[in-house]
Design an enzyme around this catalytic site. Structure first.
Site, PDB file in Angstrom:
ATOM      1  N   HIS A   1       0.811  -1.216   0.000  1.00 41.21           N
ATOM      2  CA  HIS A   1       0.000   0.000   0.000  1.00 41.21           C
ATOM      3  C   HIS A   1       0.845   1.268   0.000  1.00 41.21           C
ATOM      4  O   HIS A   1       0.337   2.345  -0.301  1.00 41.21           O
ATOM      5  CB  HIS A   1      -1.003  -0.006   1.167  1.00 41.21           C
ATOM      6  CG  HIS A   1      -0.439   0.363   2.502  1.00 41.21           C
ATOM      7  ND1 HIS A   1      -0.134  -0.568   3.471  1.00 41.21           N
ATOM      8  CD2 HIS A   1      -0.139   1.570   3.050  1.00 41.21           C
ATOM      9  CE1 HIS A   1       0.315   0.055   4.555  1.00 41.21           C
ATOM     10  NE2 HIS A   1       0.329   1.347   4.321  1.00 41.21           N
TER      11      HIS A   1
ATOM     12  N   ASP B   1       0.394  -7.549   1.652  1.00 41.81           N
ATOM     13  CA  ASP B   1       0.790  -6.141   1.820  1.00 41.81           C
ATOM     14  C   ASP B   1       2.310  -5.983   1.872  1.00 41.81           C
ATOM     15  O   ASP B   1       2.835  -5.270   2.718  1.00 41.81           O
ATOM     16  CB  ASP B   1       0.151  -5.542   3.075  1.00 41.81           C
ATOM     17  CG  ASP B   1       0.212  -4.012   3.066  1.00 41.81           C
ATOM     18  OD1 ASP B   1       0.397  -3.432   1.991  1.00 41.81           O
ATOM     19  OD2 ASP B   1       0.093  -3.412   4.158  1.00 41.81           O
TER      20      ASP B   1
ATOM     21  N   SER C   1       4.582   2.967   7.835  1.00 46.39           N
ATOM     22  CA  SER C   1       4.219   1.803   7.038  1.00 46.39           C
ATOM     23  C   SER C   1       5.353   1.403   6.106  1.00 46.39           C
ATOM     24  O   SER C   1       5.917   2.242   5.401  1.00 46.39           O
ATOM     25  CB  SER C   1       2.965   2.098   6.209  1.00 46.39           C
ATOM     26  OG  SER C   1       1.839   2.209   7.031  1.00 46.39           O
TER      27      SER C   1
ATOM     28  N   LEU D   1      -5.679 -23.980   1.335  1.00 47.57           N
ATOM     29  CA  LEU D   1      -5.671 -25.441   1.322  1.00 47.57           C
ATOM     30  C   LEU D   1      -6.748 -25.998   0.401  1.00 47.57           C
ATOM     31  O   LEU D   1      -6.680 -27.145  -0.025  1.00 47.57           O
ATOM     32  CB  LEU D   1      -5.874 -25.967   2.752  1.00 47.57           C
ATOM     33  CG  LEU D   1      -5.796 -27.469   2.976  1.00 47.57           C
ATOM     34  CD1 LEU D   1      -4.402 -27.997   2.623  1.00 47.57           C
ATOM     35  CD2 LEU D   1      -6.143 -27.820   4.417  1.00 47.57           C
ATOM     36  N   GLY D   2      -7.749 -25.175   0.089  1.00 48.08           N
ATOM     37  CA  GLY D   2      -8.894 -25.682  -0.656  1.00 48.08           C
ATOM     38  C   GLY D   2      -9.905 -26.332   0.258  1.00 48.08           C
ATOM     39  O   GLY D   2     -10.756 -27.112  -0.185  1.00 48.08           O
TER      40      GLY D   2
ATOM     41  N   THR E   1     -12.173 -25.688   4.256  1.00 46.86           N
ATOM     42  CA  THR E   1     -12.512 -24.846   5.400  1.00 46.86           C
ATOM     43  C   THR E   1     -12.560 -25.714   6.652  1.00 46.86           C
ATOM     44  O   THR E   1     -12.820 -26.919   6.584  1.00 46.86           O
ATOM     45  CB  THR E   1     -13.863 -24.154   5.202  1.00 46.86           C
ATOM     46  OG1 THR E   1     -14.877 -25.149   4.996  1.00 46.86           O
ATOM     47  CG2 THR E   1     -13.822 -23.220   4.010  1.00 46.86           C
TER      48      THR E   1
END
Length: 669
Positions: A137, A168, A250, A307-308, A310
């Site tokens: 950012h 980020d 940042s 991982l594919g 949940t």
């Protein structure tokens, strides 16, 4: 009654409540002390006795006040003598160590300026040739080119190298020298709550001379998870600190007490009105960045892993799989709904957030160990991680991502003296890379929403060779550099470009079955024990995965031969992926990805030696590849050629082949 003391030129006025009716009794006291006295004509009509009593009370109060002042003055004189007691050596030593650590860290700090000062933040150099880390950012408003100030007082040109929008993180390269001061990398896995740490950066653009601000504090938390904005700017497994991290910090470094780099600052909790840090800041762990560093050097816009599947916590406190994609490698490795996760990448999984932390620090495509339990049986596998985004989705989100909005920063005062009356202002000095910055510093950075951002600053002529635009890349120039670096290291082990004839390999597998393979320009053929196999190279290769059960060994060896003979520039589409782990092998390998016909191959190179140590053939992204590990290198006509092949397909070893003879003809017969 209130008693009042009047002070004109030499007197003080005081009020004291001494009258029941609320009236005032006034007294006069000399300005520098003395006894109070009544005015010659008392205002109150109270009895004289009450006036005298009040006078005596005030007199006593003044005496007590003077005695207190005298005590404080005596104490002020006496305290230095008591304070002269020697400071413990341990305290002095700790102070000197802290000062020394800060002094080592400061030279590597970077102040990043984008869009002619209309955006920016901080960063830190990590290699002597000028590679530096910052936030996505921070660098997003700059585009390809920016300027960076360092504590040496110099302003350097810099270019973007690679971007990680999800995490980020940005990698940039400063130009102009090959001996930049750089930070020492630490091990963020060893950071503990209560460790001392310090942040270095340029909050609110206070350092107009590029001398950074240092803030000291404690590690307040580790393994923190900060949710993303959509699917970008996810802070997984990050470090929490109470060292002040304010707008402008940042992208800057977080160091441990010894001055080792343990994180990149990026998020902070701020008081809403003043945008001032309230003691809760977050840094991306340096170990996460180490995982991505090879990918960032590739000049690409890189993705994080999933991982594919949940997970959730069940009523017994176990972390179980609640859903899984049938197209995922985890599914192919046997993971199913209801299985209990035990560990991921060597880290025990006891909470859902713990799993998110462990998963969020890896790039797409890496293979990591996974342990799970089903019906009391533990299973250990290596699983290849999917990407959080599709390629097009990642590019679209990265391009449209809004930078984190910061308030306008205070402009520094000009540091050059005004010209004498009637004199012309001095002309601006021509700035060259690595030279001292002009006395008027760049405008303070201000990160704005994209629809209000200024156009990106055009790079100077001498910077243009460092920038190459190509769809899907942050800077394709660095992909070419690393692709050529890897290839040139391999050429040190032999040049195969002149071997345009047939290649013949003969040997046997571990069971003693004879294996013969011939690779020529029209076909790849072989005999595996009693079974013949042939691949017609003029047809689509993804449907010719011979021999059966290998996943396409003959196609893989055809592409191996093609790369060695033609090199990456003539092979077809070849790009540098970055670095990735290889199962059962320490360290990371350099990876080149090559596409030919309708299949993709990944070639793995050992960075210390430059050797080609393995490859993977992918006929399709949603199936297991044919994996070939190259071993037992021997000289053949002055070239290092592997005489041992370990062939895997999925979870099984197809064959371990030892070649007894290898012939590589120079011309077609």
């Amino acid at each position: 009654m209130r008693v009042m003391f009047w002070r004109a030129a030499t007197c003080r006025r005081f009020r004291f409540p001494t009258r029941r009716d609320g009236g005032d009794q006034r007294f006069v006291v000399p300005a520098w002390g003395g006894s109070p006295r009544l005015p010659s004509a008392p205002i109150s009509a109270a009895p004289k006795r009450r006036q005298v009593a009040a006078l005596q009370s005030v007199h006593a109060s003044v005496l007590r006040f003077c005695a207190g002042i005298a005590f404080l003055l005596f104490a002020a004189v006496s305290i230095p003598a008591a304070a002269a007691a020697p400071v413990p050596d341990a305290v002095l030593q700790a102070e000197q160590q802290r000062i020394a650590a800060v002094a080592r860290a400061i030279p590597a700090a970077v102040a990043v300026f984008a869009n002619d000062g209309q955006g920016g933040g901080s960063g830190v150099v990590i290699t002597p040739d000028g590679y530096a880390l910052s936030n996505f950012h921070v660098t997003k408003p700059a585009g390809d080119y920016m300027q960076c100030g360092m504590a040496d007082g110099n302003l350097y040109d810099a270019v973007i190298v690679g971007l990680d929008p999800t995490g980020d993180v940005a990698l940039i390269k400063l130009l102009g020298r090959e001996d930049f001061p750089c930070a020492e990398m630490g091990d963020s896995d060893q950071v503990r709550v209560g460790d001392w740490c310090f942040a270095v950066g340029n909050p609110f653009l206070l350092a107009t001379d590029f001398q950074p601000t240092v803030t000291y504090g404690l590690v307040s938390g580790v393994n923190r998870y900060q949710y993303p904005a959509g699917t970008l700017l996810e802070y997984a497994d990050c470090i929490q600190t109470d060292a002040s991290i304010n707008p402008g910090n940042s992208g800057g470094p977080l160091f441990d007490a010894a001055g080792r780099l343990i994180g990149i600052n990026g998020r902070g909790s701020f008081e809403k009105r003043g945008r001032v840090n309230v003691g809760v800041g977050y840094a991306i762990s340096i170990n996460q960045i180490k995982h991505f560093l090879g990918y960032l050097h590739s000049g690409r816009i890189v993705d994080h892993a999933t991982l594919g599947a949940t997970v959730a916590r069940d009523e017994d406190g176990r972390i179980i799989v609640t859903d899984i994609l049938p197209t995922s490698d985890a599914y192919r490795r046997g993971l199913r709904y209801g299985d209990e996760l035990l560990s991921f990448a060597g880290r025990p999984i006891t909470t859902v957030n713990g799993f998110k932390n462990a998963l969020g620090i890896f790039p797409k495509g890496w293979r990591v160990p996974l342990s799970y339990r089903r019906q009391g049986e533990r299973r250990d596998v290596n699983v290849r991680l999917m990407g959080v985004h599709t390629d097009d989705e990642l590019l679209r989100k990265a391009e449209g991502a809004l930078p984190v909005e910061e308030p306008p920063m205070p402009k520094p005062s000009p540091q050059e003296e005004p010209p004498p009356d009637g004199a012309q202002p001095p002309e601006k000095a021509e700035r060259k890379p690595g030279k001292i910055a002009p006395k008027i510093q760049p405008k303070p950075p201000r990160i704005m929403p994209q629809d209000r951002a200024h156009g990106q600053q055009a790079p100077p002529k001498h910077v243009e060779p460092w920038i190459a635009k190509r769809p899907g890349y942050a800077n394709y120039h660095f992909n070419e550099r690393n692709r050529d670096r890897v290839w040139n290291a391999l050429l040190a082990h032999g040049d195969f470009s002149g071997l345009r004839g047939a290649w013949k390999l003969a040997g046997a597998d571990a069971a003693g079955n004879k294996i013969e393979i011939e690779l020529d320009g029209a076909k790849a053929s072989g005999r595996f024990g009693t079974r013949p196999a042939t691949v017609d190279l003029a047809r689509d290769l993804d449907s010719q995965l011979a021999p059966d059960g290998s996943g396409g060994l003959l196609v893989a060896l055809h592409l191996w031969q093609r790369l060695l003979r033609l090199g990456p520039k003539q092979f077809g589409d070849v790009y540098y992926l970055g670095t990735a782990p290889v199962p059962d092998r320490p360290g990371l390998a350099d990876v080149l990805v090559a596409t030919h016909n309708v299949v993709e191959a990944r070639f793995l190179f050992d960075p210390p030696t430059g050797r080609l140590i393995g490859m993977e053939l992918f006929p399709d992204a949603q199936v297991d590849p044919c994996e070939v590990t190259f071993e037992d290198f021997r000289a053949v006509d002055g070239r290092q050629v592997p005489h041992g092949f370990l062939v895997r397909y999925g979870d099984t070893v197809y064959a371990r082949i030892q070649w007894e003879s290898v012939e590589m003809a120079a011309e077609m017969r």
